[in-house]
Design a protein around this motif. Structure first.
Motif, short mmCIF file in Angstrom:
data_model
loop_
_atom_site.label_atom_id
_atom_site.label_comp_id
_atom_site.label_asym_id
_atom_site.label_seq_id
_atom_site.Cartn_x
_atom_site.Cartn_y
_atom_site.Cartn_z
N PRO A 62 2.95 2.20 3.10
CA PRO A 62 4.40 2.46 3.19
C PRO A 62 5.22 1.18 3.31
O PRO A 62 6.31 1.08 2.74
N GLY A 63 4.71 0.20 4.02
CA GLY A 63 5.41 -1.07 4.13
C GLY A 63 5.47 -1.80 2.80
O GLY A 63 6.52 -2.32 2.41
N LEU A 64 4.35 -1.84 2.10
CA LEU A 64 4.31 -2.51 0.80
C LEU A 64 5.15 -1.79 -0.24
O LEU A 64 5.71 -2.43 -1.14
N ALA A 65 5.26 -0.48 -0.13
CA ALA A 65 6.05 0.31 -1.09
C ALA A 65 7.52 -0.11 -1.10
O ALA A 65 8.22 0.07 -2.09
N ARG A 66 7.97 -0.70 -0.01
CA ARG A 66 9.38 -1.12 0.11
C ARG A 66 9.66 -2.47 -0.56
O ARG A 66 10.80 -2.89 -0.64
N LEU A 67 8.61 -3.15 -0.99
CA LEU A 67 8.77 -4.48 -1.57
C LEU A 67 9.14 -4.41 -3.05
O LEU A 67 8.88 -3.42 -3.73
N SER A 68 9.69 -5.51 -3.53
CA SER A 68 9.95 -5.64 -4.97
C SER A 68 8.61 -5.61 -5.71
O SER A 68 7.54 -5.77 -5.11
#
Length: 163
Positions: free
Chosen positions: A31-37
């Motif tokens: 979920p944290g990585l999903a927020r990245l460009s």
């Protein structure tokens, strides 16, 4: 503590370690990585996929694959425990090990082979779209399967003490 109990304890711990690792990815890392460009996501996944290839991961991931069948053999005289461990062993092999080997690893290799610095925004988006949804699907399968394995092994451990 006899060898039979020690093997079951090691099987329980190794299953719990893998289940916990996959659970942590599911509820925090992904979920944290999903927020990245796109570029940041792909760079982070490349880095994580390279970093996880270490002895501690291999000991728990492959150790579970080895220790569960040994546990099955040790408890062949206790049918309830035997069948719980056999089920855990089969679920781990098919839905954790094989899913990782045939699903996540090829995607990790695809990502690892990409030179992200040479891709434009469209290429980065395309690579992420090839990678992320399928990787997450395979990851959900192995997360649920490893949790089921943990329940089966823990219940087998409880039952083994009653016989």
């Amino acid at each position: 503590m006899n060898l039979k109990t020690l093997v079951l304890l090691l099987g329980t711990v190794s299953t719990a370690l893998i289940s916990g690792l996959f659970y942590a990815y599911s509820c925090s890392v992904m979920p944290g990585l999903a927020r990245l460009s796109d570029l940041s996501f792909l760079q982070a996944m490349q880095s994580i996929n390279r970093a996880i290839l270490n002895p501690l991961f291999f000991i728990s991931f492959m150790g579970t694959l080895i220790i569960l069948p040994i546990s099955v053999w040790f408890f062949k005289e206790q049918p309830a425990v035997f069948y719980l461990l056999l089920a855990a062993c089969l679920v781990y092999f098919c839905a954790v090990f094989l899913v990782t080997l045939m699903g996540n690893v090829p995607l990790n290799n695809l990502l690892d082979g990409a030179d992200l610095g040479k891709l434009d925004a469209s290429g980065l988006r395309s690579l992420r779209e090839k990678f992320e949804p399928r990787w997450n699907l395979y990851h959900r399968i192995r997360t649920i399967a490893s949790f089921i394995c943990l329940i089966l092994v823990a219940y087998a451990a409880i039952l083994s003490r009653n016989n």
